[in-house]
Design a protein around this motif. Structure first.
Motif, PDB file in Angstrom:
ATOM      1  N   ARG A  76      36.140 -27.331  -8.713  1.00 37.78           N
ATOM      2  CA  ARG A  76      37.118 -26.240  -8.685  1.00 37.78           C
ATOM      3  C   ARG A  76      37.850 -26.291  -7.343  1.00 37.78           C
ATOM      4  NH1 ARG A  76      32.956 -21.520  -9.425  1.00 37.78           N
ATOM      5  NH2 ARG A  76      32.063 -22.831  -7.777  1.00 37.78           N
ATOM      6  N   VAL A  77      39.138 -26.602  -7.402  1.00 35.85           N
ATOM      7  CA  VAL A  77      39.938 -26.768  -6.185  1.00 35.85           C
ATOM      8  C   VAL A  77      41.055 -25.739  -6.184  1.00 35.85           C
ATOM      9  CG1 VAL A  77      41.239 -28.369  -4.753  1.00 35.85           C
ATOM     10  CG2 VAL A  77      39.495 -29.245  -6.301  1.00 35.85           C
ATOM     11  N   GLY A  78      41.133 -24.965  -5.113  1.00 32.71           N
ATOM     12  CA  GLY A  78      42.213 -23.991  -4.971  1.00 32.71           C
ATOM     13  C   GLY A  78      43.180 -24.416  -3.887  1.00 32.71           C
ATOM     14  N   ALA A  79      44.458 -24.122  -4.086  1.00 33.74           N
ATOM     15  CA  ALA A  79      45.467 -24.490  -3.093  1.00 33.74           C
ATOM     16  C   ALA A  79      46.495 -23.379  -2.966  1.00 33.74           C
ATOM     17  CB  ALA A  79      46.158 -25.794  -3.484  1.00 33.74           C
ATOM     18  N   ASN A  80      47.054 -23.251  -1.760  1.00 38.70           N
ATOM     19  CA  ASN A  80      48.181 -22.344  -1.603  1.00 38.70           C
ATOM     20  C   ASN A  80      49.401 -22.947  -2.298  1.00 38.70           C
ATOM     21  OD1 ASN A  80      48.733 -24.415   0.260  1.00 38.70           O
ATOM     22  ND2 ASN A  80      49.806 -23.022   1.639  1.00 38.70           N
ATOM     23  N   THR A  81      50.489 -22.193  -2.366  1.00 33.81           N
ATOM     24  CA  THR A  81      51.635 -22.618  -3.176  1.00 33.81           C
ATOM     25  C   THR A  81      52.181 -23.969  -2.741  1.00 33.81           C
ATOM     26  OG1 THR A  81      52.230 -20.303  -3.513  1.00 33.81           O
ATOM     27  CG2 THR A  81      53.912 -21.945  -4.002  1.00 33.81           C
ATOM     28  N   THR A  82      52.412 -24.153  -1.442  1.00 31.62           N
ATOM     29  CA  THR A  82      52.996 -25.408  -0.967  1.00 31.62           C
ATOM     30  C   THR A  82      52.039 -26.573  -1.177  1.00 31.62           C
ATOM     31  OG1 THR A  82      54.261 -24.191   0.701  1.00 31.62           O
ATOM     32  CG2 THR A  82      54.048 -26.557   1.012  1.00 31.62           C
ATOM     33  N   GLY A  83      50.784 -26.387  -0.792  1.00 31.01           N
ATOM     34  CA  GLY A  83      49.801 -27.449  -0.992  1.00 31.01           C
ATOM     35  C   GLY A  83      49.611 -27.774  -2.461  1.00 31.01           C
ATOM     36  N   GLY A  84      49.645 -26.735  -3.305  1.00 32.65           N
ATOM     37  CA  GLY A  84      49.453 -26.940  -4.734  1.00 32.65           C
ATOM     38  C   GLY A  84      50.591 -27.685  -5.395  1.00 32.65           C
ATOM     39  N   MET A  85      51.806 -27.515  -4.884  1.00 35.64           N
ATOM     40  CA  MET A  85      52.967 -28.154  -5.502  1.00 35.64           C
ATOM     41  C   MET A  85      53.218 -29.565  -4.987  1.00 35.64           C
ATOM     42  SD  MET A  85      55.728 -25.025  -5.743  1.00 35.64           S
ATOM     43  CE  MET A  85      56.852 -25.980  -6.750  1.00 35.64           C
ATOM     44  N   TYR A  86      52.935 -29.811  -3.692  1.00 38.81           N
ATOM     45  CA  TYR A  86      53.398 -31.053  -3.087  1.00 38.81           C
ATOM     46  C   TYR A  86      52.289 -31.974  -2.578  1.00 38.81           C
ATOM     47  CZ  TYR A  86      57.495 -28.070  -3.103  1.00 38.81           C
ATOM     48  OH  TYR A  86      58.493 -27.214  -3.500  1.00 38.81           O
ATOM     49  N   VAL A  87      51.053 -31.484  -2.497  1.00 41.93           N
ATOM     50  CA  VAL A  87      49.972 -32.300  -1.944  1.00 41.93           C
ATOM     51  C   VAL A  87      48.839 -32.502  -2.951  1.00 41.93           C
ATOM     52  CG1 VAL A  87      48.324 -32.544  -0.052  1.00 41.93           C
ATOM     53  CG2 VAL A  87      50.532 -31.438   0.367  1.00 41.93           C
ATOM     54  N   LEU A  96      34.972 -18.942   0.164  1.00 43.77           N
ATOM     55  CA  LEU A  96      33.900 -18.288   0.912  1.00 43.77           C
ATOM     56  C   LEU A  96      32.854 -17.688  -0.013  1.00 43.77           C
ATOM     57  CD1 LEU A  96      32.866 -17.409   3.723  1.00 43.77           C
ATOM     58  CD2 LEU A  96      34.177 -15.310   3.435  1.00 43.77           C
ATOM     59  N   HIS A  97      33.297 -17.157  -1.153  1.00 44.88           N
ATOM     60  CA  HIS A  97      32.370 -16.476  -2.059  1.00 44.88           C
ATOM     61  C   HIS A  97      31.983 -17.321  -3.268  1.00 44.88           C
ATOM     62  CE1 HIS A  97      34.089 -13.063   0.265  1.00 44.88           C
ATOM     63  NE2 HIS A  97      32.815 -12.733   0.289  1.00 44.88           N
ATOM     64  N   GLY A  98      32.202 -18.638  -3.162  1.00 46.24           N
ATOM     65  CA  GLY A  98      31.659 -19.552  -4.152  1.00 46.24           C
ATOM     66  C   GLY A  98      32.383 -19.617  -5.471  1.00 46.24           C
ATOM     67  N   GLN A  99      33.565 -19.004  -5.568  1.00 49.23           N
ATOM     68  CA  GLN A  99      34.311 -19.065  -6.821  1.00 49.23           C
ATOM     69  C   GLN A  99      35.247 -20.268  -6.877  1.00 49.23           C
ATOM     70  OE1 GLN A  99      35.115 -14.650  -6.212  1.00 49.23           O
ATOM     71  NE2 GLN A  99      35.257 -14.811  -8.429  1.00 49.23           N
ATOM     72  N   LEU A 100      35.421 -20.933  -5.741  1.00 52.86           N
ATOM     73  CA  LEU A 100      36.066 -22.240  -5.667  1.00 52.86           C
ATOM     74  C   LEU A 100      35.150 -23.155  -4.866  1.00 52.86           C
ATOM     75  CD1 LEU A 100      39.807 -21.379  -4.851  1.00 52.86           C
ATOM     76  CD2 LEU A 100      38.952 -22.397  -6.969  1.00 52.86           C
ATOM     77  N   ASP A 101      35.127 -24.434  -5.218  1.00 48.43           N
ATOM     78  CA  ASP A 101      34.309 -25.391  -4.474  1.00 48.43           C
ATOM     79  C   ASP A 101      35.016 -25.865  -3.211  1.00 48.43           C
ATOM     80  OD1 ASP A 101      32.237 -25.493  -6.514  1.00 48.43           O
ATOM     81  OD2 ASP A 101      33.705 -26.576  -7.725  1.00 48.43           O
ATOM     82  N   VAL A 102      36.315 -26.083  -3.326  1.00 42.21           N
ATOM     83  CA  VAL A 102      37.098 -26.657  -2.234  1.00 42.21           C
ATOM     84  C   VAL A 102      38.439 -25.933  -2.169  1.00 42.21           C
ATOM     85  CG1 VAL A 102      38.174 -28.762  -1.337  1.00 42.21           C
ATOM     86  CG2 VAL A 102      36.012 -28.907  -2.565  1.00 42.21           C
ATOM     87  N   GLY A 103      38.962 -25.766  -0.955  1.00 42.36           N
ATOM     88  CA  GLY A 103      40.277 -25.163  -0.776  1.00 42.36           C
ATOM     89  C   GLY A 103      41.222 -26.100  -0.045  1.00 42.36           C
ATOM     90  N   LEU A 104      42.500 -25.978  -0.341  1.00 42.20           N
ATOM     91  CA  LEU A 104      43.551 -26.701   0.372  1.00 42.20           C
ATOM     92  C   LEU A 104      44.599 -25.678   0.763  1.00 42.20           C
ATOM     93  CD1 LEU A 104      45.047 -29.314   1.285  1.00 42.20           C
ATOM     94  CD2 LEU A 104      46.064 -29.375  -1.000  1.00 42.20           C
ATOM     95  N   SER A 139      58.280 -26.553   4.350  1.00 42.78           N
ATOM     96  CA  SER A 139      57.409 -27.660   4.722  1.00 42.78           C
ATOM     97  C   SER A 139      58.148 -28.986   4.577  1.00 42.78           C
ATOM     98  CB  SER A 139      56.172 -27.670   3.820  1.00 42.78           C
ATOM     99  OG  SER A 139      55.491 -28.913   3.906  1.00 42.78           O
ATOM    100  N   ARG A 140      57.907 -29.881   5.508  1.00 42.77           N
ATOM    101  CA  ARG A 140      58.585 -31.177   5.442  1.00 42.77           C
ATOM    102  C   ARG A 140      58.185 -31.961   4.196  1.00 42.77           C
ATOM    103  NH1 ARG A 140      56.224 -35.615   9.568  1.00 42.77           N
ATOM    104  NH2 ARG A 140      54.012 -35.463   9.134  1.00 42.77           N
ATOM    105  N   TYR A 141      56.980 -31.707   3.672  1.00 46.73           N
ATOM    106  CA  TYR A 141      56.542 -32.439   2.484  1.00 46.73           C
ATOM    107  C   TYR A 141      57.227 -31.953   1.208  1.00 46.73           C
ATOM    108  CZ  TYR A 141      53.007 -34.009   5.731  1.00 46.73           C
ATOM    109  OH  TYR A 141      52.379 -34.539   6.823  1.00 46.73           O
ATOM    110  N   SER A 142      57.867 -30.797   1.278  1.00 42.15           N
ATOM    111  CA  SER A 142      58.509 -30.245   0.086  1.00 42.15           C
ATOM    112  C   SER A 142      59.934 -30.754  -0.110  1.00 42.15           C
ATOM    113  CB  SER A 142      58.528 -28.714   0.164  1.00 42.15           C
ATOM    114  OG  SER A 142      59.433 -28.266   1.160  1.00 42.15           O
TER     115      SER A 142
END
Length: 309
Positions: free
Chosen positions: A95-106, A138-146, A242-245
């Motif tokens: 389970r991987v969570g990402a913020n909007t920019t990270g989720g769209m471009y990375v 932090l509370h275990g509902q996602l395994d990894v965050g970006l 972001s430059r990556y966007s």
């Protein structure tokens, strides 16, 4: 006193904002306030004070209570994990969570490569605000965050990171485009297009521009980075993203990245999980793949975008 009230308290205390906490929890601001008042009634103390510009600040009692709340929430999360482990099937998931920019471009390229080498793992991406992603990891509902950092290194281990920069963009026919540069004072006469008020990018931009003593002619708020880019292409103003966007748009010459000498709005994208977490074997390739994607993105951005000073 309920776990929901404790979690609301923790997020408000961490973000110092009722509105940001409400957004992260998918609650109304009135509902967040109601939970806090009920908690204060149960405890018989005031947990918050009002700071400058509406910022929420912990009282002395609130600071004492905050440490206990973290312990309680962590214990509840661990109990939930152990109970879930008894019930879940043998299938592997990530389970991987990402913020909007990270989720769209990375994240898409990282997950594409991960699925190629481990097709039997169920990769479950989720896109939320940075505050929400941090809370869910932090509370275990996602395994990894970006997310666009920094994240708290006392609570999280940074698996991989990549330098990012928020860059000024214009349409090709804007007066800044032919020069390739703009002074900070040039922005005074411009409309600046910004992402939504709850985003980490917006906070970083406003903090940097305020420190520089800059006030633009007008600020236009868009929902996300894609909307900011479309508004700039449509000559509604200049923007910071972001430059990556913008790699595709700059390469296609539909947007121009403009340098502001002496101004660098830097941050890192960080891939993280909980400190002390014992990761199952199928998590481990994620770090190597993220390192590869981050290096390639950074190199591509350096080729396409102007070198800033």
């Amino acid at each position: 006193m309920t776990l929901t009230q404790l979690r609301v308290f923790w997020i408000v205390a961490s973000s110092r904002s009722l509105s940001e906490a409400a957004h992260s929890l998918n609650l109304t601001q009135a509902s967040v306030s109601m939970h806090l008042r009920a908690l204060e009634r149960d405890l018989g103390v005031e947990l918050y004070e009002r700071g400058h510009r509406g910022e929420v600040v912990l009282s002395t009692a609130g600071h004492v209570f905050f440490g206990h709340v973290e312990t309680i929430l962590n214990a509840a999360t661990q109990a939930q994990r152990e109970l879930s482990a008894l019930q879940r099937d043998t299938g592997k998931r990530l389970r991987v969570g990402a913020n909007t920019t990270g989720g769209m471009y990375v994240l898409p390229e990282i997950t594409r490569r991960y699925r190629k080498i481990l097709p039997d793992v169920d990769v479950q991406p989720m896109f939320e605000s940075t505050v929400k992603v941090v809370d869910l990891v932090l509370h275990g509902q996602l395994d990894v965050g970006l997310a666009a950092g920094p994240v708290d290194k006392k609570r999280f281990e940074i698996m991989s990171s990549c330098p990012d920069e928020l860059m000024l963009i214009t349409s090709p026919d804007h007066r800044f485009a032919s020069r390739g540069k703009a002074l900070l004072t040039d922005l005074i006469s411009e409309s600046v297009v910004l992402p939504g008020t709850g985003s980490r990018s917006r906070w970083l931009l406003e903090s940097t521009l305020n420190q520089a003593g800059l006030r633009a002619k007008a600020y236009l708020t868009m929902n996300n980075t894609e909307d900011v880019k479309r508004a700039v292409i449509g000559n509604l103003g200049v923007g910071f993203v972001s430059r990556y966007s913008i790699l595709c748009e700059v390469a296609a010459k539909s947007l121009v990245a403009v340098e502001i000498p002496g101004l660098r709005i830097r941050r890192n994208f960080e891939l993280f999980w909980q400190n002390g977490q014992v990761a199952p074997p199928h998590f481990l390739p994620l770090k190597q793949l993220a390192d590869e994607v981050f290096r390639e993105l950074d190199a591509k951005a350096n080729r396409i975008l102007p070198v800033t000073s």
